[in-house]
Scaffold this motif. Structure first.
Motif, PDB file in Angstrom:
ATOM      1  N   ARG A  99       0.815  -1.221   0.000  1.00  0.00           N
ATOM      2  CA  ARG A  99       0.000   0.000   0.000  1.00  0.00           C
ATOM      3  C   ARG A  99       0.846   1.267   0.000  1.00  0.00           C
ATOM      4  O   ARG A  99       0.340   2.359  -0.283  1.00  0.00           O
ATOM      5  CB  ARG A  99      -0.936   0.004   1.216  1.00  0.00           C
ATOM      6  N   GLU A 100       2.149   1.155   0.349  1.00  0.00           N
ATOM      7  CA  GLU A 100       3.029   2.323   0.405  1.00  0.00           C
ATOM      8  C   GLU A 100       3.916   2.433  -0.826  1.00  0.00           C
ATOM      9  O   GLU A 100       4.780   3.299  -0.887  1.00  0.00           O
ATOM     10  CB  GLU A 100       3.895   2.260   1.667  1.00  0.00           C
ATOM     11  N   GLN A 101       3.717   1.554  -1.805  1.00  0.00           N
ATOM     12  CA  GLN A 101       4.523   1.582  -3.023  1.00  0.00           C
ATOM     13  C   GLN A 101       3.861   2.467  -4.081  1.00  0.00           C
ATOM     14  O   GLN A 101       2.652   2.709  -4.035  1.00  0.00           O
ATOM     15  CB  GLN A 101       4.696   0.159  -3.564  1.00  0.00           C
ATOM     16  N   LEU A 102       4.651   2.915  -5.040  1.00  0.00           N
ATOM     17  CA  LEU A 102       4.129   3.673  -6.175  1.00  0.00           C
ATOM     18  C   LEU A 102       3.969   2.744  -7.373  1.00  0.00           C
ATOM     19  O   LEU A 102       4.850   1.911  -7.644  1.00  0.00           O
ATOM     20  CB  LEU A 102       5.072   4.821  -6.537  1.00  0.00           C
ATOM     21  N   PRO A 103       2.870   2.886  -8.096  1.00  0.00           N
ATOM     22  CA  PRO A 103       2.632   1.977  -9.228  1.00  0.00           C
ATOM     23  C   PRO A 103       3.666   2.117 -10.337  1.00  0.00           C
ATOM     24  O   PRO A 103       3.893   1.172 -11.094  1.00  0.00           O
ATOM     25  CB  PRO A 103       1.230   2.374  -9.710  1.00  0.00           C
ATOM     26  N   ASN A 104       4.303   3.295 -10.443  1.00  0.00           N
ATOM     27  CA  ASN A 104       5.270   3.517 -11.520  1.00  0.00           C
ATOM     28  C   ASN A 104       6.699   3.171 -11.136  1.00  0.00           C
ATOM     29  O   ASN A 104       7.610   3.285 -11.962  1.00  0.00           O
ATOM     30  CB  ASN A 104       5.213   4.975 -11.994  1.00  0.00           C
TER      31      ASN A 104
ATOM     32  N   ARG B 103       6.650   5.226   0.027  1.00  0.00           N
ATOM     33  CA  ARG B 103       6.860   6.064  -1.156  1.00  0.00           C
ATOM     34  C   ARG B 103       5.572   6.809  -1.485  1.00  0.00           C
ATOM     35  O   ARG B 103       5.564   7.657  -2.373  1.00  0.00           O
ATOM     36  CB  ARG B 103       7.246   5.179  -2.351  1.00  0.00           C
ATOM     37  N   ALA B 104       4.484   6.466  -0.787  1.00  0.00           N
ATOM     38  CA  ALA B 104       3.175   7.029  -1.102  1.00  0.00           C
ATOM     39  C   ALA B 104       2.750   8.131  -0.137  1.00  0.00           C
ATOM     40  O   ALA B 104       1.743   8.786  -0.356  1.00  0.00           O
ATOM     41  CB  ALA B 104       2.115   5.919  -1.104  1.00  0.00           C
ATOM     42  N   ASP B 105       3.478   8.341   0.953  1.00  0.00           N
ATOM     43  CA  ASP B 105       3.096   9.331   1.954  1.00  0.00           C
ATOM     44  C   ASP B 105       3.310  10.753   1.439  1.00  0.00           C
ATOM     45  O   ASP B 105       4.275  11.034   0.710  1.00  0.00           O
ATOM     46  CB  ASP B 105       3.908   9.113   3.235  1.00  0.00           C
ATOM     47  N   ALA B 106       2.406  11.650   1.831  1.00  0.00           N
ATOM     48  CA  ALA B 106       2.523  13.049   1.407  1.00  0.00           C
ATOM     49  C   ALA B 106       3.792  13.692   1.947  1.00  0.00           C
ATOM     50  O   ALA B 106       4.312  14.661   1.371  1.00  0.00           O
ATOM     51  CB  ALA B 106       1.298  13.838   1.878  1.00  0.00           C
ATOM     52  N   GLY B 107       4.320  13.156   3.057  1.00  0.00           N
ATOM     53  CA  GLY B 107       5.541  13.707   3.628  1.00  0.00           C
ATOM     54  C   GLY B 107       6.721  13.641   2.677  1.00  0.00           C
ATOM     55  O   GLY B 107       7.628  14.479   2.734  1.00  0.00           O
ATOM     56  N   LEU B 108       6.733  12.630   1.791  1.00  0.00           N
ATOM     57  CA  LEU B 108       7.813  12.532   0.810  1.00  0.00           C
ATOM     58  C   LEU B 108       7.771  13.706  -0.165  1.00  0.00           C
ATOM     59  O   LEU B 108       8.814  14.269  -0.527  1.00  0.00           O
ATOM     60  CB  LEU B 108       7.704  11.200   0.062  1.00  0.00           C
ATOM     61  N   VAL B 109       6.573  14.099  -0.584  1.00  0.00           N
ATOM     62  CA  VAL B 109       6.426  15.230  -1.505  1.00  0.00           C
ATOM     63  C   VAL B 109       6.897  16.519  -0.839  1.00  0.00           C
ATOM     64  O   VAL B 109       7.605  17.333  -1.442  1.00  0.00           O
ATOM     65  CB  VAL B 109       4.963  15.372  -1.969  1.00  0.00           C
ATOM     66  N   VAL B 110       6.506  16.702   0.427  1.00  0.00           N
ATOM     67  CA  VAL B 110       6.915  17.896   1.175  1.00  0.00           C
ATOM     68  C   VAL B 110       8.440  17.958   1.255  1.00  0.00           C
ATOM     69  O   VAL B 110       9.050  19.012   1.034  1.00  0.00           O
ATOM     70  CB  VAL B 110       6.298  17.884   2.587  1.00  0.00           C
ATOM     71  N   TYR B 111       9.075  16.828   1.566  1.00  0.00           N
ATOM     72  CA  TYR B 111      10.541  16.801   1.680  1.00  0.00           C
ATOM     73  C   TYR B 111      11.189  17.145   0.341  1.00  0.00           C
ATOM     74  O   TYR B 111      12.151  17.925   0.286  1.00  0.00           O
ATOM     75  CB  TYR B 111      11.006  15.421   2.147  1.00  0.00           C
TER      76      TYR B 111
END
Length: 425
Positions: A188-193, A223-231
């Motif tokens: 559930r925390e992985q990205l499909p791409n 890899r799916a958490d919004a915190g990664l985008v913020v970082y």
């Protein structure tokens, strides 16, 4: 004092310390605990008196390691008594006074109870080996927990090791010169791409450091958490790091409910500096900054929008790239709004399978209903919402009245109790 020889003890401690990245003192402590368990096993096997040994029976025993002499001794702390009823925990005053005349009842003495080299049998040695392996694993888990506990909510570099069921096991490091440890990236925390091939490297968000003695990795990364985008934005946009631009809210759908819809993120930014364009700062010249983030997220679509204290403006911005004609805040209390758009903007505002409006609703915290401007009956909608508000007010009024009646009933009961108590007095 007698000693059980352990050939190569010094080298064993050194090799375990390097292999498992544990301090020597921690390894020595694990060996002592394992040896005392082995001694317990030896004693239980030699129990000719059929004595019952409970869990705390051997608490007064300890192991002393002799690193240079490469061996160990077993010591027992015993209490001086008049008449001995348990030779493992007690010793007679008469016996002690033969070597220490000043000894008194109730004092404690430490005695060497090390078994002979040959008596420490195979079963005891096996028990020692099993316990040592467990204790070393426990020490490693404790080290991992202490090392990564303060890193929760940060981003780490990770390398793919292997696959376990639907999870990916990654090697991560705290960056403090420590060796790599295993982390789990659940499905559930992985990205499909993402392509999770062996030794591929990714940036991951450390979501949770588990406690306890469970098997497998203690670290759960995402890899799916919004915190990664913020970082990633904070790392790429100097204005965010300098706190000139701030990220107000993020809504991310990294794993959409349908495989026909790709991952997408909406991020709302703002600034107090009138000379700075927060959206432009995040996008960069010719999209250079946002492209770095998109590449790290393997092509995920990202909408950077301007935050506004005005809900209508904020909602209109959040529905980008659709053009909004009007935002009607129908019920601010329940945060319901109607957004009016032209017919050719309907599908863009809603998005494929509702993704655009869904993310906008999460970003703003409002329930957004997209309406066709040409077919919208403003008067009918106002009447409908007025009726709903009146019904809600009536329900709230009835709830308040019921609550007040309950309070009055409780007060009456208290008054009656006080009256009855006074009558009894």
């Amino acid at each position: 004092m007698s000693m059980v020889t352990l050939s190569g003890l010094k080298e064993l401690i050194e090799s375990i310390s390097k292999e498992r990245n544990l301090p020597r003192l921690a390894v020595q402590a694990a060996i002592r605990e394992a040896l005392i368990k082995g001694y317990e096993r030896y004693r239980r096997a030699q129990n000719l008196e059929r004595r019952q040994f409970d869990e705390e029976y051997f608490n007064n025993f300890e192991v002393e390691l002799d690193i240079e002499g490469e061996g160990f001794r077993v010591l027992s702390t015993k209490t001086i008594v008049e008449a001995v009823s348990n030779t493992d925990h007690q010793i007679s005053l008469e016996e002690v006074q033969q070597v220490a005349p000043e000894a008194q009842l109730g004092d404690s003495v430490v005695l060497d109870v090390t078994p002979d080299q040959g008596e420490f049998g195979r079963m005891a040695a096996m028990q020692t080996k099993q316990v040592l392996a467990q204790k070393l694993r426990d020490q490693q888990r404790q080290m991992v927990q202490e090392e990564f506990q303060d890193l929760e909510g940060t981003v780490l570099q990770a390398r793919v090791l292997r696959f376990e069921r639907q999870s990916v096991v990654l090697a991560v490091s705290s960056g403090f010169g420590q060796s790599e440890v295993d982390a789990e990236l659940p499905k559930r925390e992985q990205l499909p791409n993402d392509n999770y091939r062996a030794n591929a490297t990714f940036k991951v968000y450390l979501k949770k450091v588990s406690q306890g003695q469970q098997r497998g990795p203690q670290l759960m990364v995402s890899r799916a958490d919004a915190g990664l985008v913020v970082y990633l934005f904070a790392n790429e946009v100097p204005e965010i790091e300098d706190e000139v631009v701030r990220i107000v809210a993020v809504a991310r759908e990294a794993n959409p409910p349908s495989r026909y819809v790709g991952p997408r993120t909406k991020i709302a930014v703002d600034t107090l500096d009138r000379d700075v364009d927060p959206v432009g700062a995040c996008i960069g010249a010719r999209g250079s900054r946002i492209q770095v983030v998109v590449n790290e997220l393997r092509g995920e679509k990202i909408d950077v929008i301007r935050w506004s204290p005005d809900p209508a403006t904020y909602i209109a911005n959040a529905l980008s790239p659709a053009r909004v004609d009007e935002v009607r805040l129908m019920d601010p209390e329940s945060r319901q709004t109607h957004v009016l758009v032209a017919e050719d903007q309907l599908s863009l505002a809603i998005g494929k399978e509702g993704q655009n409006v869904r993310l906008a609703a999460r970003l703003t915290g409002w329930k957004i209903d997209i309406k066709d401007q040409a077919k919208y009956d403003q008067e009918a909608e106002d009447i409908k919402f007025a009726a709903v508000r009146a019904q809600n007010q009536q329900q709230n009024h009835e709830d308040d009245r019921s609550y007040r009646e309950d309070e009055m009933a409780e007060e009456l009961e208290l008054d009656e109790d006080r009256f009855d108590n006074n009558e009894e007095d």
